[in-house]
Design a protein around this motif. Structure first.
Motif, PDB file in Angstrom:
ATOM      1  N   LYS A  99       0.860  -1.179   0.000  1.00 16.19           N
ATOM      2  CA  LYS A  99       0.000   0.000   0.000  1.00 16.19           C
ATOM      3  C   LYS A  99       0.900   1.234   0.000  1.00 16.19           C
ATOM      4  N   PRO A 100       0.550   2.249  -0.722  1.00 17.87           N
ATOM      5  CA  PRO A 100      -0.767   2.563  -1.266  1.00 17.87           C
ATOM      6  C   PRO A 100      -1.068   1.969  -2.640  1.00 17.87           C
ATOM      7  N   ALA A 101      -0.185   1.138  -3.165  1.00 15.90           N
ATOM      8  CA  ALA A 101      -0.531   0.426  -4.397  1.00 15.90           C
ATOM      9  C   ALA A 101      -1.757  -0.447  -4.119  1.00 15.90           C
ATOM     10  N   GLY A 102      -2.486  -0.761  -5.135  1.00 12.37           N
ATOM     11  CA  GLY A 102      -3.677  -1.591  -4.973  1.00 12.37           C
ATOM     12  C   GLY A 102      -3.380  -3.079  -4.913  1.00 12.37           C
ATOM     13  N   GLN A 103      -2.135  -3.442  -5.161  1.00  9.07           N
ATOM     14  CA  GLN A 103      -1.776  -4.858  -5.278  1.00  9.07           C
ATOM     15  C   GLN A 103      -2.129  -5.708  -4.047  1.00  9.07           C
TER      16      GLN A 103
ATOM     17  N   TYR B 150     -13.603  -1.651   1.629  1.00 13.29           N
ATOM     18  CA  TYR B 150     -12.354  -1.706   2.393  1.00 13.29           C
ATOM     19  C   TYR B 150     -12.395  -0.618   3.450  1.00 13.29           C
ATOM     20  N   ILE B 151     -12.168  -0.996   4.694  1.00 12.28           N
ATOM     21  CA  ILE B 151     -12.181  -0.053   5.808  1.00 12.28           C
ATOM     22  C   ILE B 151     -10.746   0.182   6.250  1.00 12.28           C
ATOM     23  N   GLY B 152     -10.362   1.447   6.330  1.00 15.84           N
ATOM     24  CA  GLY B 152      -9.009   1.771   6.744  1.00 15.84           C
ATOM     25  C   GLY B 152      -8.971   3.051   7.554  1.00 15.84           C
ATOM     26  N   ASP B 153      -7.853   3.249   8.256  1.00 12.44           N
ATOM     27  CA  ASP B 153      -7.739   4.424   9.121  1.00 12.44           C
ATOM     28  C   ASP B 153      -6.636   5.390   8.683  1.00 12.44           C
ATOM     29  N   ALA B 154      -6.148   5.227   7.462  1.00  6.22           N
ATOM     30  CA  ALA B 154      -5.083   6.102   6.976  1.00  6.22           C
ATOM     31  C   ALA B 154      -5.331   6.476   5.522  1.00  6.22           C
ATOM     32  N   ASP B 155      -4.758   7.600   5.118  1.00  5.56           N
ATOM     33  CA  ASP B 155      -4.939   8.020   3.735  1.00  5.56           C
ATOM     34  C   ASP B 155      -4.325   7.024   2.753  1.00  5.56           C
ATOM     35  N   THR B 156      -3.306   6.287   3.179  1.00  9.44           N
ATOM     36  CA  THR B 156      -2.731   5.255   2.308  1.00  9.44           C
ATOM     37  C   THR B 156      -3.729   4.114   2.080  1.00  9.44           C
ATOM     38  N   ASP B 157      -4.582   3.848   3.046  1.00 11.20           N
ATOM     39  CA  ASP B 157      -5.636   2.844   2.862  1.00 11.20           C
ATOM     40  C   ASP B 157      -6.627   3.306   1.803  1.00 11.20           C
ATOM     41  N   GLU B 158      -6.996   4.577   1.862  1.00  7.86           N
ATOM     42  CA  GLU B 158      -7.928   5.116   0.873  1.00  7.86           C
ATOM     43  C   GLU B 158      -7.323   5.050  -0.532  1.00  7.86           C
ATOM     44  N   THR B 159      -6.053   5.407  -0.645  1.00  4.60           N
ATOM     45  CA  THR B 159      -5.382   5.367  -1.939  1.00  4.60           C
ATOM     46  C   THR B 159      -5.299   3.942  -2.467  1.00  4.60           C
ATOM     47  N   ALA B 160      -4.996   2.988  -1.583  1.00  3.94           N
ATOM     48  CA  ALA B 160      -4.923   1.583  -1.995  1.00  3.94           C
ATOM     49  C   ALA B 160      -6.283   1.099  -2.491  1.00  3.94           C
ATOM     50  N   ALA B 161      -7.343   1.474  -1.786  1.00  3.30           N
ATOM     51  CA  ALA B 161      -8.692   1.085  -2.215  1.00  3.30           C
ATOM     52  C   ALA B 161      -8.992   1.667  -3.594  1.00  3.30           C
ATOM     53  N   PHE B 162      -8.687   2.939  -3.783  1.00  4.10           N
ATOM     54  CA  PHE B 162      -8.899   3.582  -5.083  1.00  4.10           C
ATOM     55  C   PHE B 162      -8.113   2.856  -6.173  1.00  4.10           C
ATOM     56  N   ASN B 163      -6.852   2.550  -5.897  1.00  2.00           N
ATOM     57  CA  ASN B 163      -5.999   1.885  -6.888  1.00  2.00           C
ATOM     58  C   ASN B 163      -6.474   0.470  -7.217  1.00  2.00           C
ATOM     59  N   ALA B 164      -7.177  -0.161  -6.282  1.00  2.00           N
ATOM     60  CA  ALA B 164      -7.697  -1.511  -6.516  1.00  2.00           C
ATOM     61  C   ALA B 164      -9.135  -1.495  -7.032  1.00  2.00           C
ATOM     62  N   GLY B 165      -9.723  -0.308  -7.172  1.00  2.00           N
ATOM     63  CA  GLY B 165     -11.094  -0.217  -7.650  1.00  2.00           C
ATOM     64  C   GLY B 165     -12.125  -0.664  -6.634  1.00  2.00           C
ATOM     65  N   VAL B 166     -11.808  -0.448  -5.345  1.00  2.00           N
ATOM     66  CA  VAL B 166     -12.658  -0.904  -4.250  1.00  2.00           C
ATOM     67  C   VAL B 166     -13.235   0.304  -3.510  1.00  2.00           C
ATOM     68  N   GLU B 167     -14.476   0.208  -3.081  1.00  2.00           N
ATOM     69  CA  GLU B 167     -15.099   1.268  -2.291  1.00  2.00           C
ATOM     70  C   GLU B 167     -14.388   1.373  -0.944  1.00  2.00           C
ATOM     71  N   PHE B 168     -14.288   2.598  -0.406  1.00  2.00           N
ATOM     72  CA  PHE B 168     -13.528   2.825   0.823  1.00  2.00           C
ATOM     73  C   PHE B 168     -14.384   3.479   1.892  1.00  2.00           C
TER      74      PHE B 168
END
Length: 84
Positions: free
Chosen positions: A14-18, A36-54
């Motif tokens: 992360k923040p890559a979607g891989q 995908y539930i996360g507590d950091a901006d890198t989690d949000e970016t990873a979700a975006f990169n993987a095409g997943v709702e955050f």
């Protein structure tokens, strides 16, 4: 937990979607059916990169929450329970 993803499982963390894509493949889940539930901006970016709702968790790490466009904001773990 059904699937655990560590830094050894993917080439790019992360923040890559891989890492999320890896977990989705292991669970046989589709990105458009995943939250995908996360507590950091890198989690949000990873979700975006993987095409997943955050959903942004407002508890957790002590860092400031700088979410850009979360689908949901969750104030506490009880909010997660209410979702499911």
């Amino acid at each position: 937990m059904t699937v655990v993803v560590t830094s050894d499982d993917t080439e790019f963390p992360k923040p890559a979607g891989q890492p999320l894509e890896y977990a989705l493949a292991k669970c046989d889940c589709q990105p458009e059916e995943t939250l995908y539930i996360g507590d950091a901006d890198t989690d949000e970016t990873a979700a975006f990169n993987a095409g997943v709702e955050f959903a942004g968790a407002l508890w957790g790490s002590g860092e400031t929450k700088n979410f850009k466009q979360p689908s949901l904001l969750l104030a506490s773990p009880l909010d997660v329970k209410r979702l499911v």
